[in-house]
Design an enzyme around this catalytic site. Structure first.
Site, short mmCIF file in Angstrom:
data_model
loop_
_atom_site.label_atom_id
_atom_site.label_comp_id
_atom_site.label_asym_id
_atom_site.label_seq_id
_atom_site.Cartn_x
_atom_site.Cartn_y
_atom_site.Cartn_z
CD GLU A 211 28.04 -52.84 24.40
OE1 GLU A 211 27.38 -51.69 24.93
OE2 GLU A 211 29.15 -53.03 24.20
CB CYS B 34 33.08 -53.42 23.14
SG CYS B 34 31.73 -52.05 22.87
CG HIS C 150 36.61 -52.06 20.96
ND1 HIS C 150 35.37 -52.33 20.35
CD2 HIS C 150 36.21 -51.02 21.59
CE1 HIS C 150 34.49 -51.49 20.66
NE2 HIS C 150 34.92 -50.66 21.47
#
Length: 393
Positions: free
Chosen positions: A79, A111, A233
């Site tokens: 990103e 993400c 994450h």
């Protein structure tokens, strides 16, 4: 056919800031960063490293000549890409020396990008069992100096080789996923720093985990007792815990809670000293779990929760393979992290403020202090110039 992770490795810049020193410089109680969000160090990319070079260095450390011949698909999740048209995957393809008979492209969803790439890779291998896919997750997280998100910055890349009959982890077929159009985090094309609604983003992260876990449980019939560990994450290392604990306490036995929470702590050791690497954060967490946990046996099921703001979430699973430990680069990774150099807050701020020209002018960068094999050496005629030092030796 068994498809999954055949190889996995990471690369982070050789510079970092101590979070206690950053907290002091910002007038913050250090424990708010080291304990409150669970971060100890923040990787800082020198001016001679960008998302392309970080990914290329991660791949260079991972691939052998057989891999380079077999890889016919390169998927780059990021990103913080460097071009609105040309994919970062094409740059890496050349810098690492992959076969020309290959597809190369970049994929973006905050993400979540690398997870999307892995799921696409599985489909490619199912149709082409003799092929291998290189999935790259590379980002430099930037929120701005003195910004609320500054302490959740970082930089780094993870490279994964996806193949049939993988040596490390077979990815199971069932997964659960969820999409919702929200504005919890975003970065318009005109901005080189991200915007975030922190409280809202945390709430959505937790809600997404609860949603996909419930969906996965219904699809698979599995429960916490069937998992040795769960990886998340982690934009900061306390985030996954905020999502995990309520559901685990509601559904898991005492034994489940002890096992999964203990392994969660093992899974965040690398992230604590690197910081947020966006697309690669989940897979850095997976690497930390595998390389920091001696007791994980072959056959263990690992759950993975991927979240990309904006937002897409997915929960999927993998089974560790016999002798998977022999195919990790634990010593190399340990040495790489320990060899980094601490810089002062002032040095970090100076690096953060550096900018490449946007008017087409030429700039040459000094790479003599950058120990990485692959570096950004400058720009000319609006084109980034890269070098693989190993080819010059």
């Amino acid at each position: 056919m068994k498809i999954g992770i055949d190889k996995i490795g990471f690369y982070v810049p050789n510079l970092y800031v101590d979070m206690r020193e950053l907290a002091t410089a910002r007038g913050i109680e250090p424990d708010k960063l080291t304990i409150g969000i669970g971060q100890e160090k923040m990787a800082v990319a020198p001016f001679t490293q960008d998302t392309v070079t970080l990914a290329a260095n991660a791949a260079l450390n991972l691939l052998d000549e057989a891999d380079k011949k077999a890889i016919d698909l390169i998927i780059f999740g990021t990103e913080s890409g460097i071009d609105q048209s040309k994919s970062a995957a094409v740059y890496v393809h050349e810098l690492v020396g992959l076969a020309s008979a290959a597809r190369s492209f970049e994929i973006k969803q905050a993400c979540y990008g690398a997870t999307a790439g892995i799921q696409m890779a599985k489909g490619h291998i199912a149709l082409n069992p003799d092929s291998k896919v290189l999935v790259l997750a590379s980002d430099i997280a930037r929120y701005g100096l003195n910004s609320p998100g500054e302490s959740t910055q970082g930089a780094g890349a993870v490279a994964l080789v996806i193949s049939a009959d993988p040596k490390i982890m077979v990815l199971e077929d069932k997964s659960a996923y969820h999409t919702l159009d929200i504005m919890d985090f975003w970065r318009p094309s005109y901005s080189d720093t991200a915007f975030v609604d922190g409280k809202f983003s945390n709430e959505q992260y937790i809600l997404f985990f609860e949603t996909v876990w419930k969906q996965y449980r219904a699809k698979s019939g599995l429960a916490f007792k069937d998992f040795e560990a769960l990886c998340f994450h982690v934009p900061y290392t306390k985030m996954g815990l905020k999502a995990l604990k309520p559901t685990l306490q509601a559904e898991g036995t005492k034994e489940d809670q002890e096992r999964i929470l203990e392994n969660y702590q093992k899974s965040i050791q690398y992230n604590k000293v690197v910081g947020n690497i966006y697309t690669g954060s989940l897979y850095l967490s997976l690497l930390s779990l595998l390389e920091q946990t001696a007791g994980l046996e072959a056959g263990s099921r690992i759950g993975l929760f991927s979240y990309g703001s904006g937002a897409v979430g997915e929960f999927f699973t993998g089974i560790l393979q016999p002798d998977y430990q022999n195919h990790l680069n634990s010593t190399q990774h340990k040495n790489h992290l320990s060899a980094r150099r601490k810089i002062s807050v002032e040095e970090y701020e100076s690096i953060f403020r550096q900018e490449l020209p946007i008017d087409g002018s030429t700039i040459e960068l000094d790479t003599s202090k950058d120990l990485a094999p692959i570096c950004l050496v400058g720009m000319t005629e609006n084109k980034r110039q890269y070098v693989n030092k190993q080819r010059m030796a």
